[in-house]
Design an enzyme around this catalytic site. Structure first.
Site, mmCIF file in Angstrom:
data_model
loop_
_atom_site.group_PDB
_atom_site.id
_atom_site.type_symbol
_atom_site.label_atom_id
_atom_site.label_comp_id
_atom_site.label_asym_id
_atom_site.label_seq_id
_atom_site.Cartn_x
_atom_site.Cartn_y
_atom_site.Cartn_z
ATOM 1 N N ALA A 66 40.365 43.379 26.427
ATOM 2 C CA ALA A 66 41.661 42.927 26.921
ATOM 3 C C ALA A 66 41.758 43.360 28.381
ATOM 4 O O ALA A 66 40.985 44.207 28.847
ATOM 5 C CB ALA A 66 42.769 43.555 26.089
ATOM 6 N N GLY A 111 38.564 43.917 23.021
ATOM 7 C CA GLY A 111 38.866 42.521 22.701
ATOM 8 C C GLY A 111 37.634 41.617 22.695
ATOM 9 O O GLY A 111 37.635 40.571 22.045
ATOM 10 N N GLU A 114 36.127 42.086 19.418
ATOM 11 C CA GLU A 114 37.065 41.464 18.474
ATOM 12 C C GLU A 114 36.922 39.937 18.491
ATOM 13 O O GLU A 114 36.996 39.288 17.457
ATOM 14 C CB GLU A 114 38.494 41.921 18.815
ATOM 15 N N GLU A 134 39.008 51.442 22.828
ATOM 16 C CA GLU A 134 40.462 51.557 23.066
ATOM 17 C C GLU A 134 40.956 52.999 23.024
ATOM 18 O O GLU A 134 41.849 53.376 23.765
ATOM 19 C CB GLU A 134 41.235 50.721 22.033
HETATM 20 N N1 CAA Z 1 40.028 44.741 32.020
HETATM 21 C C1 CAA Z 1 40.213 44.528 33.326
HETATM 22 N N2 CAA Z 1 39.231 44.690 34.243
HETATM 23 C C2 CAA Z 1 38.037 45.095 33.799
HETATM 24 C C3 CAA Z 1 37.789 45.343 32.442
HETATM 25 C C4 CAA Z 1 38.860 45.137 31.518
HETATM 26 N N3 CAA Z 1 38.712 45.294 30.190
HETATM 27 N N4 CAA Z 1 36.501 45.741 32.299
HETATM 28 C C5 CAA Z 1 35.980 45.736 33.529
HETATM 29 N N5 CAA Z 1 36.892 45.361 34.438
HETATM 30 C C6 CAA Z 1 36.732 45.232 35.887
HETATM 31 C C7 CAA Z 1 36.633 46.603 36.541
HETATM 32 O O1 CAA Z 1 37.918 47.142 36.745
HETATM 33 C C8 CAA Z 1 35.921 46.252 37.826
HETATM 34 O O2 CAA Z 1 36.842 45.680 38.708
HETATM 35 P P1 CAA Z 1 36.764 46.035 40.304
HETATM 36 O O3 CAA Z 1 35.436 45.475 40.713
HETATM 37 O O4 CAA Z 1 37.923 45.290 40.854
HETATM 38 O O5 CAA Z 1 36.822 47.523 40.399
HETATM 39 C C9 CAA Z 1 34.968 45.134 37.391
HETATM 40 O O6 CAA Z 1 35.493 44.616 36.165
HETATM 41 C C10 CAA Z 1 33.563 45.616 37.123
HETATM 42 O O7 CAA Z 1 33.634 46.689 36.204
HETATM 43 P P2 CAA Z 1 33.005 48.145 36.496
HETATM 44 O O8 CAA Z 1 32.956 48.407 37.946
HETATM 45 O O9 CAA Z 1 33.722 49.120 35.638
HETATM 46 O O10 CAA Z 1 31.520 47.888 35.977
HETATM 47 P P3 CAA Z 1 30.503 48.991 35.396
HETATM 48 O O11 CAA Z 1 29.174 48.330 35.323
HETATM 49 O O12 CAA Z 1 30.622 50.258 36.119
HETATM 50 O O13 CAA Z 1 31.032 49.249 33.875
HETATM 51 C C11 CAA Z 1 31.922 48.626 31.745
HETATM 52 C C12 CAA Z 1 31.038 48.204 32.938
HETATM 53 C C13 CAA Z 1 31.252 49.774 30.987
HETATM 54 C C14 CAA Z 1 32.049 47.417 30.833
HETATM 55 C C15 CAA Z 1 33.306 49.064 32.265
HETATM 56 O O14 CAA Z 1 33.807 48.057 33.117
HETATM 57 C C16 CAA Z 1 34.346 49.320 31.200
HETATM 58 O O15 CAA Z 1 34.306 50.345 30.564
HETATM 59 N N6 CAA Z 1 35.279 48.358 31.030
HETATM 60 C C17 CAA Z 1 36.401 48.534 30.139
HETATM 61 C C18 CAA Z 1 35.981 48.377 28.705
HETATM 62 C C19 CAA Z 1 37.160 48.637 27.799
HETATM 63 O O16 CAA Z 1 37.719 49.724 27.770
HETATM 64 N N7 CAA Z 1 37.530 47.617 27.023
HETATM 65 C C20 CAA Z 1 38.637 47.708 26.105
HETATM 66 C C21 CAA Z 1 39.879 47.197 26.738
HETATM 67 S S1 CAA Z 1 41.295 47.503 25.761
HETATM 68 C C22 CAA Z 1 41.256 46.330 24.590
HETATM 69 O O17 CAA Z 1 40.395 45.475 24.531
HETATM 70 C C23 CAA Z 1 42.394 46.415 23.613
HETATM 71 C C24 CAA Z 1 42.326 45.524 22.462
HETATM 72 O O18 CAA Z 1 41.841 45.812 21.409
HETATM 73 C C25 CAA Z 1 42.918 44.244 22.574
#
Ligand code: CAA
Length: 260
Positions: A66, A111, A114, A134
């Site tokens: 998400a 998500g 999911e 999450e």
């Molecule tokens: N939402 C919004 N932006 C996201 C994102 C997300 N879920 N995942 C990555 N991005 C963005 C980052 O903020 C970054 O943006 P900027 O370039 O503007 O800084 C860009 O994508 C690239 O990401 P990273 O620089 O973090 O890339 P990385 O290679 O260092 O790491 C990753 C990759 C491990 C996937 C890391 O991005 C990460 O941990 N992302 C979040 C994953 C996460 O927590 N997902 C769960 C979300 S909550 C959810 O999904 C709730 C639900 O059940 C509905």
């Protein structure tokens, strides 16, 4: 015109749906979910589409979850609406009377995992990673993760992934039943298309009944599910495809199903 985040390409009866928001690793903003929901509606109405593949753009992410940037300031009411809407879209994928394959090309987190789990079959690139992180954000999975993950991999593994928020690689995901098959990245779409092609050679009615029997039955007691199966099995015998399939077998021929 609003920006497109979900692309659709149809070839030989197979629709490839690509989540295309690479700057945010294909995170599921409301706009992405709206477009995905509309594409699934269009696919349902389009008789030319017999199977669907959902994938992410680029090689890094299927869907990284998400949209955290959009969620950070959400009120509880807004978060609830977001979750309800995502559930609705994912249900429309699960209940689509056509097979849906997730071609997981990279991170499938939150998500993203999911979404993959709302599909019928998951093919993963060997470079893909899966998880429900999450808990690391102070929340729980909200697009079906607490429910579909435990149904797919069992309560123990689901608890481990959801409570630790850890990521697992594609091979580990395969070993716990989260993924059906792992292939090298360059073979991902080819493999997903081969599976789709194999399925669409069968009767589309039987395919939709089979999908419905499994998906509905898993929500029921065994006794209720078996009764439900009897009804759908009986429905098969009202179709021409049942006659076509069995007659072809007895005549040692290949059936050509009509979808009637
Ligand atoms: N939402 C919004 N932006 C996201 C994102 C997300 N879920 N995942 C990555 N991005 C963005 C980052 O903020 C970054 O943006 P900027 O370039 O503007 O800084 C860009 O994508 C690239 O990401 P990273 O620089 O973090 O890339 P990385 O290679 O260092 O790491 C990753 C990759 C491990 C996937 C890391 O991005 C990460 O941990 N992302 C979040 C994953 C996460 O927590 N997902 C769960 C979300 S909550 C959810 O999904 C709730 C639900 O059940 C509905």
């Amino acid at each position: 015109m609003s920006e497109r985040f979900v692309d659709l390409a149809v070839e030989n009866g197979i629709a490839v749906v690509t989540i295309n928001r690479p700057k945010s690793l294909n995170a599921l903003s409301v706009e992405v979910l709206e477009q995905l929901g509309q594409v699934i509606k269009d696919i349902e109405k389009d008789d030319k589409v017999r199977a669907v593949i959902i994938t992410g753009s680029g090689s890094k992410a299927f869907v990284a979850g998400a949209d955290i940037a959009a969620m950070v300031n959400m009120t509880a009411k807004e978060a609830r609406d977001y979750s309800i809407f995502a559930h609705k879209v994912f249900e429309s994928i699960e209940q689509l009377p056509k097979p849906v394959i997730a071609a997981v090309n990279g991170y499938a987190l939150g998500g993203g995992n999911e979404l993959a789990m709302a599909c019928d079959i998951r093919v993963a690139s060997s470079t893909a990673n899966f998880g429900q992180p999450e808990i690391t954000l102070g929340i729980i999975p909200g697009f079906g993760g607490t429910q579909r993950l435990s149904r797919l991999v069992g309560k123990g593994k689901a608890m481990e992934l959801i409570l630790t928020g850890k990521m697992i690689d594609a091979k580990t995901a395969e070993s716990i039943g989260l993924v059906n098959v792992v292939v090298p990245p360059e073979k991902l779409m080819e493999t997903a298309k081969e599976i789709a092609q194999k399925i669409i050679n069968f009767s589309p009615l039987a395919i939709s009944f089979a999908k419905e029997a499994v998906n509905r039955g898993i929500e029921m007691t065994l006794e209720q599910g078996c009764k439900y199966e009897i009804e759908l099995w009986t429905d098969c015998f009202t179709t021409e495809d049942q006659d076509i399939g069995m007659t072809a077998f007895l005549n040692k021929q290949k059936p050509t199903f009509k979808g009637a």
